[in-house]
Design an enzyme around this catalytic site. Structure first.
Site, PDB file in Angstrom:
ATOM      1  N   ALA A   1       0.857  -1.180   0.000  1.00  0.00           N
ATOM      2  CA  ALA A   1       0.000   0.000   0.000  1.00  0.00           C
ATOM      3  C   ALA A   1       0.894   1.231   0.000  1.00  0.00           C
ATOM      4  O   ALA A   1       2.072   1.156   0.373  1.00  0.00           O
ATOM      5  CB  ALA A   1      -0.881  -0.022   1.244  1.00  0.00           C
TER       6      ALA A   1
ATOM      7  N   GLY B   1       0.513  -4.904   1.072  1.00  0.00           N
ATOM      8  CA  GLY B   1      -0.571  -5.049   0.100  1.00  0.00           C
ATOM      9  C   GLY B   1      -0.156  -5.803  -1.147  1.00  0.00           C
ATOM     10  O   GLY B   1      -1.003  -6.374  -1.847  1.00  0.00           O
TER      11      GLY B   1
ATOM     12  N   GLU C   1      -0.590  -9.302  -0.248  1.00  0.00           N
ATOM     13  CA  GLU C   1      -2.039  -9.571  -0.214  1.00  0.00           C
ATOM     14  C   GLU C   1      -2.621  -9.715  -1.625  1.00  0.00           C
ATOM     15  O   GLU C   1      -3.523 -10.527  -1.843  1.00  0.00           O
ATOM     16  CB  GLU C   1      -2.741  -8.466   0.583  1.00  0.00           C
TER      17      GLU C   1
ATOM     18  N   GLU D   1       3.818  -5.011   7.594  1.00  0.00           N
ATOM     19  CA  GLU D   1       3.113  -3.870   8.195  1.00  0.00           C
ATOM     20  C   GLU D   1       3.523  -3.599   9.632  1.00  0.00           C
ATOM     21  O   GLU D   1       3.438  -2.468  10.107  1.00  0.00           O
ATOM     22  CB  GLU D   1       1.596  -4.104   8.135  1.00  0.00           C
TER      23      GLU D   1
HETATM   24  N1  COA Z   1       4.591   3.147  -0.617  1.00  0.00           N
HETATM   25  C1  COA Z   1       4.980   4.307  -1.197  1.00  0.00           C
HETATM   26  N2  COA Z   1       6.149   4.459  -1.827  1.00  0.00           N
HETATM   27  C2  COA Z   1       6.955   3.401  -1.877  1.00  0.00           C
HETATM   28  C3  COA Z   1       6.627   2.162  -1.296  1.00  0.00           C
HETATM   29  C4  COA Z   1       5.369   2.074  -0.649  1.00  0.00           C
HETATM   30  N3  COA Z   1       4.941   0.914  -0.109  1.00  0.00           N
HETATM   31  N4  COA Z   1       7.642   1.293  -1.487  1.00  0.00           N
HETATM   32  C5  COA Z   1       8.576   1.966  -2.189  1.00  0.00           C
HETATM   33  N5  COA Z   1       8.168   3.244  -2.409  1.00  0.00           N
HETATM   34  C6  COA Z   1       8.872   4.299  -3.137  1.00  0.00           C
HETATM   35  C7  COA Z   1      10.004   4.910  -2.312  1.00  0.00           C
HETATM   36  O1  COA Z   1       9.496   5.888  -1.428  1.00  0.00           O
HETATM   37  C8  COA Z   1      10.856   5.483  -3.397  1.00  0.00           C
HETATM   38  O2  COA Z   1      10.269   6.678  -3.847  1.00  0.00           O
HETATM   39  P1  COA Z   1      11.224   7.950  -4.188  1.00  0.00           P
HETATM   40  O3  COA Z   1      12.153   7.470  -5.249  1.00  0.00           O
HETATM   41  O4  COA Z   1      10.265   8.997  -4.657  1.00  0.00           O
HETATM   42  O5  COA Z   1      11.931   8.297  -2.912  1.00  0.00           O
HETATM   43  C9  COA Z   1      10.720   4.448  -4.524  1.00  0.00           C
HETATM   44  O6  COA Z   1       9.513   3.751  -4.259  1.00  0.00           O
HETATM   45  C10 COA Z   1      11.846   3.456  -4.555  1.00  0.00           C
HETATM   46  O7  COA Z   1      11.949   2.842  -3.285  1.00  0.00           O
HETATM   47  P2  COA Z   1      13.335   2.720  -2.473  1.00  0.00           P
HETATM   48  O8  COA Z   1      13.007   2.490  -1.040  1.00  0.00           O
HETATM   49  O9  COA Z   1      14.216   3.864  -2.814  1.00  0.00           O
HETATM   50  O10 COA Z   1      13.928   1.396  -3.136  1.00  0.00           O
HETATM   51  P3  COA Z   1      14.899   0.355  -2.474  1.00  0.00           P
HETATM   52  O11 COA Z   1      15.285  -0.578  -3.573  1.00  0.00           O
HETATM   53  O12 COA Z   1      15.974   1.017  -1.719  1.00  0.00           O
HETATM   54  O13 COA Z   1      14.008  -0.462  -1.391  1.00  0.00           O
HETATM   55  C11 COA Z   1      12.059  -1.657  -0.623  1.00  0.00           C
HETATM   56  C12 COA Z   1      12.947  -1.258  -1.819  1.00  0.00           C
HETATM   57  C13 COA Z   1      10.844  -2.381  -1.201  1.00  0.00           C
HETATM   58  C14 COA Z   1      12.839  -2.602   0.310  1.00  0.00           C
HETATM   59  C15 COA Z   1      11.613  -0.399   0.140  1.00  0.00           C
HETATM   60  O14 COA Z   1      11.100   0.539  -0.785  1.00  0.00           O
HETATM   61  C16 COA Z   1      10.551  -0.664   1.157  1.00  0.00           C
HETATM   62  O15 COA Z   1      10.835  -1.183   2.225  1.00  0.00           O
HETATM   63  N6  COA Z   1       9.286  -0.281   0.847  1.00  0.00           N
HETATM   64  C17 COA Z   1       8.182  -0.386   1.754  1.00  0.00           C
HETATM   65  C18 COA Z   1       7.709  -1.800   1.826  1.00  0.00           C
HETATM   66  C19 COA Z   1       6.574  -1.915   2.809  1.00  0.00           C
HETATM   67  O16 COA Z   1       6.710  -1.751   4.000  1.00  0.00           O
HETATM   68  N7  COA Z   1       5.398  -2.249   2.277  1.00  0.00           N
HETATM   69  C20 COA Z   1       4.232  -2.483   3.049  1.00  0.00           C
HETATM   70  C21 COA Z   1       3.293  -1.338   2.969  1.00  0.00           C
HETATM   71  S1  COA Z   1       1.744  -1.812   3.669  1.00  0.00           S
END
Ligand code: COA
Length: 263
Positions: free
Chosen positions: A71, A116, A119, A139
């Site tokens: 999400a 999400g 999910e 989460e």
């Molecule tokens: N929601 C919103 N934006 C997200 C996102 C999310 N769930 N996951 C990644 N992004 C965005 C980042 O903010 C970043 O945006 P920006 O370039 O404008 O700063 C872009 O996607 C790239 O992500 P980044 O974190 O720089 O990539 P990474 O390769 O270093 O890390 C992840 C990848 C997936 C490990 C990391 O993005 C992450 O932990 N995301 C959240 C995962 C999460 O907790 N999801 C559950 C949500 S309910």
């Protein structure tokens, strides 16, 4: 065949040459395909556009890194309780729509599938993971819990111990661990993931349509009702297929020792 109209900024719908397999791609790679409200709302529209013609559907994410990274955290960070409930309802409706899509849905988990995203994969019927897949209900590290069906669908698919570890610890399973846990059915090389899922969907799409729909409805009942009601449901689906072209053709072909020609 003319593909049904569908146009959205962050979700695309593509068809195989035969017009039987649709591929729904969440297309927001700069945000790792995170599901903001616009994208969430586009998914049921894409499903509606695919509904009449698709005999199987593939769901995947655009880009090289992510299936769906969850999400949209930027959006969620602004929500109060009432708005969070609405976003939760919307996410649930989308996952329910994927689960209830009349023909089988194959998730091509081609990278990160967190929150999400996990999910969404769970709402599919079958999951193919790329070697790069990393899957988690993460989460807890955001101070919340899975809110689009993950507490229920995950715990029904994998061993209870695995589900609790994933949800309590936010554990991220790599592709092999997903396979061991039964969270995905197979692991394939990263670059082949989507094509492999489309091939699998193509094999499914070649099966008789009404039998496929009935099979999916009956299998979905496993989670909706006690076994006795599910068994009654199966009886109705099973007998309801008699008299269809494909039932008669399938059985005649067997008896005549030839390949069936389904509708
Ligand atoms: N929601 C919103 N934006 C997200 C996102 C999310 N769930 N996951 C990644 N992004 C965005 C980042 O903010 C970043 O945006 P920006 O370039 O404008 O700063 C872009 O996607 C790239 O992500 P980044 O974190 O720089 O990539 P990474 O390769 O270093 O890390 C992840 C990848 C997936 C490990 C990391 O993005 C992450 O932990 N995301 C959240 C995962 C999460 O907790 N999801 C559950 C949500 S309910």
């Amino acid at each position: 065949m003319t593909a049904p109209d569908f146009d959205a900024e962050t979700v695309s719908l593509d068809w195989n040459d035969a017009g039987t397999v649709a591929t729904l791609t969440v297309d927001r790679p700069d945000k790792l395909n995170a599901l903001d409200e616009t994208t969430l709302r586009a998914i049921p529209d894409a499903l509606d556009a695919a509904r009449d013609d698709a005999r199987a559907l593939v769901v995947t994410g655009a880009g090289e890194k992510a299936f769906v990274a969850g999400a949209d955290i930027a959006h969620m960070s602004q929500l109060g309780v009432a708005e969070a409930y609405d976003y939760c309802q919307l996410g649930h409706a989308v996952m329910d729509a994927v689960e209830a899509f009349p023909v089988p849905v194959v998730a091509a988990v081609n990278g990160y599938a967190f929150g999400g995203g996990c999910e969404l994969a769970l709402a599919a019927d079958i999951r193919v993971a790329s070697e790069n897949a990393l899957v988690g209900q993460t989460e807890i590290d955001l101070g919340i819990v899975p809110g689009w069906g993950g507490t229920q669908r995950l715990a029904r698919l994998v061993p209870d111990e695995t589900a609790r570890r994933m949800v309590f610890l936010g554990e991220r399973l790599d592709a092999e661990a997903c396979l061991d846990a039964g969270l995905v059915g197979e692991v394939v090389p990263h670059e082949e993931c989507v094509e492999h899922a489309q091939g699998l969907a193509g094999r499914i799409a070649a099966k008789p349509r009404f039998a496929l729909q009935g099979a999916k409805e009956a299998l979905n009942q496993v989670h909706e009702s006690p076994q006795s009601a599910g068994l009654e449901y199966e009886k109705r689906v099973w007998s309801g297929l008699f008299g269809t072209h494909d039932q008669q053709e399938g059985m005649e072909a067997f008896l005549e020792d030839r390949d069936p020609e389904f509708e």
